[in-house]
Design a protein around this motif. Structure first.
Motif, short mmCIF file in Angstrom:
data_model
loop_
_atom_site.label_atom_id
_atom_site.label_comp_id
_atom_site.label_asym_id
_atom_site.label_seq_id
_atom_site.Cartn_x
_atom_site.Cartn_y
_atom_site.Cartn_z
N TRP A 193 0.73 -1.27 -0.52
CA TRP A 193 0.26 0.08 -0.29
C TRP A 193 0.78 1.47 0.00
CZ3 TRP A 193 -3.36 2.33 4.36
CH2 TRP A 193 -4.09 3.22 3.75
N LEU A 194 1.81 1.16 0.84
CA LEU A 194 2.98 2.87 0.65
C LEU A 194 3.13 2.73 -0.67
CD1 LEU A 194 4.50 1.69 4.63
CD2 LEU A 194 2.90 3.92 3.93
N VAL A 195 3.94 1.81 -1.33
CA VAL A 195 4.10 1.63 -2.71
C VAL A 195 3.23 2.63 -3.62
CG1 VAL A 195 5.35 0.94 -4.37
CG2 VAL A 195 6.00 0.17 -1.74
N GLU A 196 2.67 2.41 -3.43
CA GLU A 196 1.36 3.40 -4.33
C GLU A 196 1.93 4.74 -4.11
OE1 GLU A 196 -2.26 2.05 -3.42
OE2 GLU A 196 -1.80 -0.91 -3.91
N PHE A 197 2.25 5.60 -3.32
CA PHE A 197 2.23 6.45 -2.91
C PHE A 197 2.95 7.23 -3.15
CE2 PHE A 197 -1.17 4.73 0.42
CZ PHE A 197 -2.25 6.27 0.05
N GLY A 198 4.48 6.59 -4.21
CA GLY A 198 5.66 6.72 -4.37
C GLY A 198 6.29 7.48 -4.05
N PRO A 199 7.34 8.44 -4.29
CA PRO A 199 8.37 9.72 -3.88
C PRO A 199 7.32 10.77 -2.68
CG PRO A 199 7.13 10.62 -6.03
CD PRO A 199 6.61 9.16 -5.47
N ASP A 200 5.67 10.26 -2.38
CA ASP A 200 5.67 10.94 -1.31
C ASP A 200 4.83 10.59 0.46
OD1 ASP A 200 4.56 13.20 -3.45
OD2 ASP A 200 3.05 12.18 -3.98
N VAL A 201 5.87 9.27 0.27
CA VAL A 201 5.83 8.63 1.39
C VAL A 201 7.43 8.46 2.11
CG1 VAL A 201 5.23 6.36 0.79
CG2 VAL A 201 4.85 7.07 2.62
N VAL A 202 8.01 8.52 3.64
CA VAL A 202 9.15 7.14 3.52
C VAL A 202 8.99 6.28 4.92
CG1 VAL A 202 11.87 8.47 4.06
CG2 VAL A 202 10.24 9.85 2.33
N VAL A 203 9.09 5.60 4.93
CA VAL A 203 8.82 4.85 5.67
C VAL A 203 10.56 4.87 6.75
CG1 VAL A 203 9.16 2.57 6.92
CG2 VAL A 203 8.19 3.06 4.63
N LEU A 204 10.27 5.41 8.45
CA LEU A 204 11.21 5.52 9.19
C LEU A 204 11.62 4.41 10.33
CD1 LEU A 204 9.31 8.87 10.42
CD2 LEU A 204 11.49 9.08 8.64
N GLU A 205 10.02 3.57 10.34
CA GLU A 205 10.29 2.55 11.54
C GLU A 205 8.71 2.08 10.93
OE1 GLU A 205 9.86 3.64 16.01
OE2 GLU A 205 11.73 3.99 14.81
N PRO A 206 9.41 0.20 11.66
CA PRO A 206 10.38 -0.57 11.61
C PRO A 206 10.66 -0.98 10.44
CG PRO A 206 8.22 -2.19 11.60
CD PRO A 206 7.81 -0.51 11.52
N ALA A 207 12.19 -1.28 10.75
CA ALA A 207 13.16 -0.82 9.66
C ALA A 207 12.68 -2.47 8.58
CB ALA A 207 14.63 -1.46 10.30
N ASP A 208 11.83 -3.57 8.94
CA ASP A 208 11.62 -4.53 7.98
C ASP A 208 10.71 -4.15 7.35
OD1 ASP A 208 9.68 -4.40 10.38
OD2 ASP A 208 9.11 -6.46 10.39
N LEU A 209 9.55 -3.00 7.49
CA LEU A 209 8.83 -2.74 7.02
C LEU A 209 9.82 -1.64 5.91
CD1 LEU A 209 5.72 -1.51 5.66
CD2 LEU A 209 5.88 0.08 7.54
N ARG A 210 10.71 -0.87 6.28
CA ARG A 210 11.13 0.05 5.34
C ARG A 210 12.16 -1.01 4.27
NH1 ARG A 210 13.57 5.49 5.38
NH2 ARG A 210 15.51 5.60 4.35
N ALA A 211 12.46 -2.01 4.77
CA ALA A 211 13.19 -2.91 3.93
C ALA A 211 12.07 -3.08 2.54
CB ALA A 211 13.83 -3.84 4.53
#
Length: 93
Positions: free
Chosen positions: A63-81
């Motif tokens: 779901w987060l990928v759908e927002f492209g450059p408008d979202v940055v995952v800070l944590e948790p590290a496994d979700l960011r990866a």
């Protein structure tokens, strides 16, 4: 459907409705209304980015990928990866 399956609970679990974890993300100001609607907290930033805490359940990475450059995952590290891996796969495709 087997008797031991509670369909509503299964769907809620997959949708992140019963998530026991949370994720911290940065979201560009004015973007991502669906993420904002699900946020447990929103901290407005002065730099054009807001910080949100959202429920972390199954499928959040996609779901987060759908927002492209408008979202940055800070944590948790496994979700960011997971999000970074998905973005790299899209970029290669």
């Amino acid at each position: 459907v087997p008797d031991v399956v509670t369909v509503r609970e299964t769907v809620e679990s997959w949708a992140g409705e019963t998530a026991t974890r949370s994720a911290r993300i940065r979201l560009r100001t004015g973007c991502g209304y669906p993420l904002r609607a699900r946020a447990q907290s929103v901290r407005e930033g002065a730099d054009g980015w807001d910080e949100l805490e959202i429920p972390y359940g199954h499928g959040l990475d996609a779901w987060l990928v759908e927002f492209g450059p408008d979202v940055v995952v800070l944590e948790p590290a496994d979700l960011r990866a997971d999000v970074v891996d998905r973005l790299r796969a899209v970029a290669k495709g």
